[in-house]
Design a protein around this motif. Sequence first.
Motif, short mmCIF file in Angstrom:
data_model
loop_
_atom_site.label_atom_id
_atom_site.label_comp_id
_atom_site.label_asym_id
_atom_site.label_seq_id
_atom_site.Cartn_x
_atom_site.Cartn_y
_atom_site.Cartn_z
N TYR A 32 0.81 -1.21 0.00
CA TYR A 32 0.00 0.00 0.00
C TYR A 32 0.85 1.27 0.00
N ALA A 33 2.13 1.11 0.17
CA ALA A 33 3.03 2.27 0.09
C ALA A 33 4.43 1.78 -0.25
N MET A 34 5.15 2.61 -0.97
CA MET A 34 6.54 2.29 -1.29
C MET A 34 7.39 3.54 -1.07
N GLY A 35 8.65 3.29 -0.85
CA GLY A 35 9.52 4.42 -0.59
C GLY A 35 10.96 4.15 -0.98
N TRP A 36 11.72 5.23 -1.00
CA TRP A 36 13.15 5.15 -1.23
C TRP A 36 13.87 5.71 -0.01
N PHE A 37 14.91 5.02 0.38
CA PHE A 37 15.78 5.44 1.46
C PHE A 37 17.21 5.45 0.94
N ARG A 38 18.10 6.07 1.69
CA ARG A 38 19.51 6.02 1.31
C ARG A 38 20.38 6.00 2.55
N GLN A 39 21.57 5.45 2.37
CA GLN A 39 22.53 5.41 3.46
C GLN A 39 23.90 5.73 2.93
N ALA A 40 24.45 6.81 3.42
CA ALA A 40 25.80 7.22 3.04
C ALA A 40 26.80 6.60 4.01
N PRO A 41 28.05 6.47 3.61
CA PRO A 41 29.06 5.87 4.49
C PRO A 41 29.15 6.61 5.82
N GLY A 42 29.09 5.85 6.90
CA GLY A 42 29.21 6.44 8.23
C GLY A 42 27.97 7.15 8.74
N LYS A 43 26.89 7.08 7.97
CA LYS A 43 25.65 7.76 8.38
C LYS A 43 24.51 6.77 8.50
N THR A 91 25.41 11.15 -2.68
CA THR A 91 26.11 9.87 -2.78
C THR A 91 25.71 8.95 -1.64
N ALA A 92 25.25 7.76 -1.98
CA ALA A 92 24.78 6.81 -0.97
C ALA A 92 24.34 5.53 -1.67
N VAL A 93 24.06 4.54 -0.87
CA VAL A 93 23.35 3.36 -1.37
C VAL A 93 21.87 3.63 -1.20
N TYR A 94 21.14 3.48 -2.28
CA TYR A 94 19.71 3.76 -2.28
C TYR A 94 18.93 2.46 -2.20
N TYR A 95 17.97 2.44 -1.29
CA TYR A 95 17.17 1.25 -1.05
C TYR A 95 15.70 1.53 -1.34
N CYS A 96 15.06 0.56 -1.93
CA CYS A 96 13.62 0.58 -2.14
C CYS A 96 12.98 -0.19 -0.99
N ALA A 97 11.80 0.26 -0.56
CA ALA A 97 11.11 -0.40 0.53
C ALA A 97 9.60 -0.35 0.30
N ALA A 98 8.90 -1.29 0.95
CA ALA A 98 7.45 -1.35 0.79
C ALA A 98 6.77 -1.60 2.13
N LYS A 99 5.58 -1.01 2.25
CA LYS A 99 4.70 -1.30 3.39
C LYS A 99 3.63 -2.24 2.87
N THR A 100 3.37 -3.28 3.60
CA THR A 100 2.40 -4.27 3.15
C THR A 100 1.42 -4.62 4.26
N GLY A 112 19.61 -2.69 -2.48
CA GLY A 112 20.25 -1.40 -2.65
C GLY A 112 21.00 -1.26 -3.95
N THR A 113 21.15 -0.01 -4.37
CA THR A 113 21.94 0.30 -5.56
C THR A 113 22.77 1.55 -5.26
#
Length: 119
Positions: A32-43, A91-100, A112-113
């Motif tokens: 019912y919802a999707m999102g993008w997150f990211r994680q940079a080195p050390g963060k 700059t980061a690794v980007y992750y896709c996520a979903a709420k179900t 992640g990409t």
Amino acid sequence: QVQLGESGGGLVQAGGSLRLSCAASGRIFSVYAMGWFRQAPGKEREFVAGFRTSAGTSYYADSVKGRFTISSDHAKATVHLQMYNLKPEDTAVYYCAAKTGWASEYVSWGQGTQVTVSS
């Protein structure tokens, strides 16, 4: 279970653009919802953009408003993140996520990409 797979990351110069895609498979009817997150080195991982499928509404972190656009392709069960005017701090690794289902939090995650923005 919903499986998510990201693609489209890469290396780009500051000011450039990239389009990330996230393909969903499995019990996609429960999403019912999707999102993008990211994680940079050390963060810590941070929210970037979200899309509520039932309402067709989208929302963004302040840091990306006006530069990033989230969209969905229901027929292909895919969510995109179009990124413009990229900055080195993106700059980061980007992750896709979903709420179900009945979950109030994101419960399904992709692997992640990597997005790298050079100055």
